[in-house]
Design a protein around this motif. Sequence first.
Motif, PDB file in Angstrom:
ATOM      1  N   PRO A 213      -4.326  11.673   1.005  1.00 23.12           N
ATOM      2  CA  PRO A 213      -4.865  12.221   2.265  1.00 23.12           C
ATOM      3  C   PRO A 213      -6.216  12.910   2.099  1.00 23.12           C
ATOM      4  N   ALA A 214      -6.503  13.368   0.892  1.00 23.61           N
ATOM      5  CA  ALA A 214      -7.737  14.136   0.673  1.00 23.61           C
ATOM      6  C   ALA A 214      -8.943  13.230   0.432  1.00 23.61           C
ATOM      7  N   VAL A 215      -8.789  12.225  -0.437  1.00 21.80           N
ATOM      8  CA  VAL A 215      -9.958  11.426  -0.836  1.00 21.80           C
ATOM      9  C   VAL A 215      -9.817   9.933  -0.542  1.00 21.80           C
ATOM     10  N   GLY A 216      -8.676   9.549   0.019  1.00 23.31           N
ATOM     11  CA  GLY A 216      -8.497   8.141   0.349  1.00 23.31           C
ATOM     12  C   GLY A 216      -7.809   7.387  -0.780  1.00 23.31           C
ATOM     13  N   LEU A 217      -7.354   6.178  -0.443  1.00 22.04           N
ATOM     14  CA  LEU A 217      -6.548   5.395  -1.382  1.00 22.04           C
ATOM     15  C   LEU A 217      -7.298   5.027  -2.660  1.00 22.04           C
ATOM     16  N   GLU A 218      -8.575   4.613  -2.509  1.00 25.92           N
ATOM     17  CA  GLU A 218      -9.332   4.140  -3.688  1.00 25.92           C
ATOM     18  C   GLU A 218      -9.488   5.234  -4.738  1.00 25.92           C
ATOM     19  N   TRP A 219      -9.953   6.398  -4.323  1.00 22.23           N
ATOM     20  CA  TRP A 219     -10.194   7.488  -5.272  1.00 22.23           C
ATOM     21  C   TRP A 219      -8.904   8.160  -5.730  1.00 22.23           C
ATOM     22  N   ALA A 220      -7.880   8.040  -4.890  1.00 20.93           N
ATOM     23  CA  ALA A 220      -6.586   8.639  -5.276  1.00 20.93           C
ATOM     24  C   ALA A 220      -5.969   7.929  -6.478  1.00 20.93           C
ATOM     25  N   LEU A 221      -6.433   6.705  -6.757  1.00 20.61           N
ATOM     26  CA  LEU A 221      -5.934   5.974  -7.932  1.00 20.61           C
ATOM     27  C   LEU A 221      -6.185   6.761  -9.220  1.00 20.61           C
TER      28      LEU A 221
ATOM     29  N   TRP B 128       6.545  -0.946   9.098  1.00 22.53           N
ATOM     30  CA  TRP B 128       5.410  -0.115   9.499  1.00 22.53           C
ATOM     31  C   TRP B 128       4.252  -0.961  10.043  1.00 22.53           C
ATOM     32  N   GLN B 129       3.921  -2.036   9.326  1.00 20.41           N
ATOM     33  CA  GLN B 129       2.764  -2.851   9.678  1.00 20.41           C
ATOM     34  C   GLN B 129       3.119  -4.081  10.510  1.00 20.41           C
ATOM     35  N   GLY B 130       4.371  -4.488  10.484  1.00 26.73           N
ATOM     36  CA  GLY B 130       4.751  -5.707  11.181  1.00 26.73           C
ATOM     37  C   GLY B 130       4.465  -6.930  10.327  1.00 26.73           C
ATOM     38  N   GLY B 131       4.660  -8.101  10.894  1.00 23.07           N
ATOM     39  CA  GLY B 131       4.503  -9.339  10.127  1.00 23.07           C
ATOM     40  C   GLY B 131       3.069  -9.721   9.884  1.00 23.07           C
ATOM     41  N   THR B 132       2.138  -9.159  10.612  1.00 23.45           N
ATOM     42  CA  THR B 132       0.728  -9.507  10.426  1.00 23.45           C
ATOM     43  C   THR B 132      -0.071  -8.271  10.043  1.00 23.45           C
ATOM     44  N   GLY B 133      -1.219  -8.486   9.446  1.00 19.40           N
ATOM     45  CA  GLY B 133      -2.078  -7.363   9.075  1.00 19.40           C
ATOM     46  C   GLY B 133      -2.787  -7.634   7.764  1.00 19.40           C
ATOM     47  N   THR B 134      -3.626  -6.725   7.373  1.00 18.84           N
ATOM     48  CA  THR B 134      -4.351  -6.871   6.108  1.00 18.84           C
ATOM     49  C   THR B 134      -3.965  -5.741   5.162  1.00 18.84           C
ATOM     50  N   VAL B 135      -4.058  -6.070   3.878  1.00 21.73           N
ATOM     51  CA  VAL B 135      -3.713  -5.085   2.849  1.00 21.73           C
ATOM     52  C   VAL B 135      -4.992  -4.661   2.148  1.00 21.73           C
ATOM     53  N   PRO B 136      -5.289  -3.379   2.065  1.00 14.45           N
ATOM     54  CA  PRO B 136      -6.481  -2.936   1.331  1.00 14.45           C
ATOM     55  C   PRO B 136      -6.372  -3.341  -0.136  1.00 14.45           C
TER      56      PRO B 136
ATOM     57  N   PRO C 148      -3.502  -2.268  -6.974  1.00 13.31           N
ATOM     58  CA  PRO C 148      -3.346  -1.457  -8.180  1.00 13.31           C
ATOM     59  C   PRO C 148      -2.470  -0.226  -7.947  1.00 13.31           C
ATOM     60  N   ALA C 149      -2.540   0.328  -6.728  1.00 20.16           N
ATOM     61  CA  ALA C 149      -1.696   1.492  -6.432  1.00 20.16           C
ATOM     62  C   ALA C 149      -0.219   1.117  -6.540  1.00 20.16           C
ATOM     63  N   ALA C 150       0.128  -0.072  -6.027  1.00 20.95           N
ATOM     64  CA  ALA C 150       1.519  -0.522  -6.091  1.00 20.95           C
ATOM     65  C   ALA C 150       1.938  -0.749  -7.541  1.00 20.95           C
ATOM     66  N   ALA C 151       1.033  -1.337  -8.329  1.00 19.44           N
ATOM     67  CA  ALA C 151       1.352  -1.608  -9.742  1.00 19.44           C
ATOM     68  C   ALA C 151       1.551  -0.300 -10.513  1.00 19.44           C
ATOM     69  N   PHE C 152       0.618   0.635 -10.336  1.00 20.51           N
ATOM     70  CA  PHE C 152       0.713   1.921 -11.048  1.00 20.51           C
ATOM     71  C   PHE C 152       1.937   2.720 -10.585  1.00 20.51           C
ATOM     72  N   ALA C 153       2.163   2.701  -9.271  1.00 20.02           N
ATOM     73  CA  ALA C 153       3.311   3.439  -8.739  1.00 20.02           C
ATOM     74  C   ALA C 153       4.616   2.820  -9.254  1.00 20.02           C
ATOM     75  N   GLY C 154       4.650   1.495  -9.313  1.00 20.20           N
ATOM     76  CA  GLY C 154       5.838   0.805  -9.828  1.00 20.20           C
ATOM     77  C   GLY C 154       6.110   1.175 -11.272  1.00 20.20           C
ATOM     78  N   TRP C 155       5.061   1.189 -12.091  1.00 15.90           N
ATOM     79  CA  TRP C 155       5.229   1.561 -13.495  1.00 15.90           C
ATOM     80  C   TRP C 155       5.657   3.026 -13.619  1.00 15.90           C
ATOM     81  N   SER C 156       5.105   3.886 -12.765  1.00  8.66           N
ATOM     82  CA  SER C 156       5.472   5.311 -12.801  1.00  8.66           C
ATOM     83  C   SER C 156       6.937   5.499 -12.447  1.00  8.66           C
ATOM     84  N   VAL C 157       7.395   4.762 -11.441  1.00  4.42           N
ATOM     85  CA  VAL C 157       8.806   4.854 -11.045  1.00  4.42           C
ATOM     86  C   VAL C 157       9.696   4.369 -12.182  1.00  4.42           C
ATOM     87  N   PHE C 158       9.299   3.253 -12.820  1.00  2.01           N
ATOM     88  CA  PHE C 158      10.073   2.714 -13.941  1.00  2.01           C
ATOM     89  C   PHE C 158      10.151   3.735 -15.074  1.00  2.01           C
ATOM     90  N   LEU C 159       9.005   4.295 -15.411  1.00  2.00           N
ATOM     91  CA  LEU C 159       8.940   5.267 -16.521  1.00  2.00           C
ATOM     92  C   LEU C 159       9.758   6.516 -16.207  1.00  2.00           C
TER      93      LEU C 159
END
Lengths: 134, 69
Positions: A27-35, A94-102, A107-118
Amino acid sequence: MVAHQRHALFNAAAAAAALCLFAALVPAVGLEWALAGFGALGLTACGRAFYCHTVAAGVLTDERDRLINLRAIQVAVAVFWVTAAQAAAAAYLWQGGTGTVPVAALPAAAFAGWSVFLLAHSVAALALYRRSGP
Amino acid sequence: MTEPAIRNHIRRLRFERGEMTQQQLAEAVGVTRQTILAVEAGKYAPSLLLAFKIAWAFGTPIEQVFQYE
């Protein structure tokens, strides 16, 4: 507390810190910088330090440690897939069947997935060590 | 329904062998002291190989160390 338990505790703290930092930064710096929050995962590279004195003392890992690690991996895989399925369903609702993914969402999904696994692996290992011994 | 337990006499056997420490037994069989502690407390059922190694370390047959009940 043996070296494996201290290592698991350290990994759990690093993974939790990474997830919390990411969630706080979005929420503070956006998705890209939050990585950058996932940079906390780099701490896990220091894990070898927990075994330095144990190597000198003799046996580092035995059958009980390997069994606990295998069971912790099974728990972590289960937690990862349940979380992934829930996240996918939530995104669809949340987004429905159509839409675009940033692009940064991938990478956020990949990192978050690894964090959850760890995190799940570490917590499961700690619980199994507590249940099956000192 | 209660699960059958594997009882062990490691504590007594250590005592009979001049108060052998858990660390000494662990080094003799190639595991960590925590594993010996867990086996002795009945919280961890060892593999067949480890059970034989522990019996070998005491110089007794395996059935005198572990009992299935």
